[in-house]
Design a protein around this motif. Sequence first.
Motif, short mmCIF file in Angstrom:
data_model
loop_
_atom_site.label_atom_id
_atom_site.label_comp_id
_atom_site.label_asym_id
_atom_site.label_seq_id
_atom_site.Cartn_x
_atom_site.Cartn_y
_atom_site.Cartn_z
N PRO A 1 0.80 -1.36 0.04
CA PRO A 1 -0.08 0.06 0.01
C PRO A 1 0.97 1.22 0.04
O PRO A 1 1.93 1.16 0.54
N LEU A 2 0.33 2.32 -0.56
CA LEU A 2 1.07 3.61 -0.87
C LEU A 2 -0.02 4.56 -0.62
O LEU A 2 -1.13 4.42 -0.88
N ALA A 3 0.25 5.67 -0.08
CA ALA A 3 -0.47 6.96 0.24
C ALA A 3 -0.11 7.77 -0.91
O ALA A 3 0.76 8.01 -1.34
N MET A 4 -1.45 8.27 -1.68
CA MET A 4 -1.37 9.18 -2.78
C MET A 4 -2.14 10.23 -2.43
O MET A 4 -3.40 10.19 -2.40
N ILE A 5 -1.42 11.21 -2.14
CA ILE A 5 -2.08 12.71 -1.46
C ILE A 5 -2.02 13.71 -2.58
O ILE A 5 -1.03 14.05 -3.27
N PRO A 6 -3.11 14.16 -2.72
CA PRO A 6 -3.37 15.37 -3.66
C PRO A 6 -2.73 16.58 -3.34
O PRO A 6 -2.64 16.91 -2.08
N SER A 7 -1.89 17.04 -4.33
CA SER A 7 -1.07 18.25 -3.91
C SER A 7 -1.23 19.32 -4.92
O SER A 7 -0.36 20.28 -4.98
N GLY A 8 -2.22 19.24 -5.61
CA GLY A 8 -2.62 20.34 -6.50
C GLY A 8 -3.59 19.83 -7.64
O GLY A 8 -3.96 18.71 -7.61
N LYS A 9 -3.75 20.68 -8.45
CA LYS A 9 -4.60 20.24 -9.47
C LYS A 9 -4.10 18.92 -10.47
O LYS A 9 -2.91 19.41 -11.14
N ASN A 10 -4.62 17.71 -10.48
CA ASN A 10 -4.16 16.90 -11.10
C ASN A 10 -2.62 16.44 -10.82
O ASN A 10 -1.80 15.84 -11.62
N SER A 11 -2.29 16.74 -9.49
CA SER A 11 -0.98 16.39 -9.06
C SER A 11 -1.11 15.62 -7.80
O SER A 11 -1.95 15.93 -6.78
N PHE A 12 -0.42 14.43 -7.56
CA PHE A 12 -0.46 13.98 -6.18
C PHE A 12 1.13 13.60 -5.76
O PHE A 12 2.08 13.38 -6.68
N ARG A 13 1.08 13.56 -4.65
CA ARG A 13 2.56 12.97 -4.11
C ARG A 13 2.25 11.61 -3.45
O ARG A 13 1.52 11.16 -2.76
N LEU A 14 3.16 10.72 -3.83
CA LEU A 14 3.11 9.40 -3.40
C LEU A 14 4.20 9.09 -2.19
O LEU A 14 5.30 9.49 -2.45
N GLN A 15 3.73 8.46 -1.32
CA GLN A 15 4.42 8.02 -0.16
C GLN A 15 4.12 6.83 0.15
O GLN A 15 3.04 6.20 0.33
N PRO A 16 5.45 5.87 0.49
CA PRO A 16 5.08 4.38 1.00
C PRO A 16 4.68 4.67 2.56
O PRO A 16 4.75 5.38 3.15
N ILE A 17 3.58 3.53 2.76
CA ILE A 17 3.24 3.45 3.81
C ILE A 17 3.13 1.71 4.22
O ILE A 17 3.33 1.01 3.32
N CYS A 18 2.89 1.43 5.52
CA CYS A 18 2.98 -0.17 5.71
C CYS A 18 2.12 -0.18 6.83
O CYS A 18 1.57 0.64 7.70
N ARG A 19 1.55 -1.30 6.76
CA ARG A 19 0.30 -1.71 7.72
C ARG A 19 0.63 -1.56 9.34
O ARG A 19 0.01 -1.41 10.28
N ASN A 20 2.03 -2.02 9.60
CA ASN A 20 2.37 -1.91 10.91
C ASN A 20 2.97 -0.52 11.33
O ASN A 20 3.51 -0.26 12.50
#
Length: 138
Positions: free
Chosen positions: A104-123
């Motif tokens: 799983p990864l977090a895809m965070i809106p950062s503007g119009k049609n723009s997203f920041r992708l960050q790793p996450i883990c269940r633990n």
Amino acid sequence: MNNLLRLTPAGIEAPRDADRKASMVVRTQSKGRELIGLEVGANNVRRYFPKDTAEIELELDHLQIQCGLGPDFWRDQPEIHDPRLCAWLKAKHLEGKPGETPTPLAMIPSGKNSFRLQPICRNGRSKTKPAPPPLDEA
């Protein structure tokens, strides 16, 4: 509202429920041993992507890339495929192993049609490996 991953003594935590409204969870997508992109999911497509969007911008640490969204993205294959994205995921050691649950990864809106992708883990810990210690000079 703070929608960034939080750095805690235990590692990196995913956004809390109240913060999740501003971000989505996506998963890595593999074909056999080969990492081929991200699975966004139909619900995320409906919620975060306007129909007329032809491409999006992804922030991958210091790298920004533009990824095209084909017609299948809107129909039955809500996926993002890009060789630069795959290279970043591999560099972050997020490719997983065959038969494992996709990462799983977090895809965070950062503007119009723009997203920041960050790793996450269940633990609650980051999936990225820490930098090696510096070498002692002789």
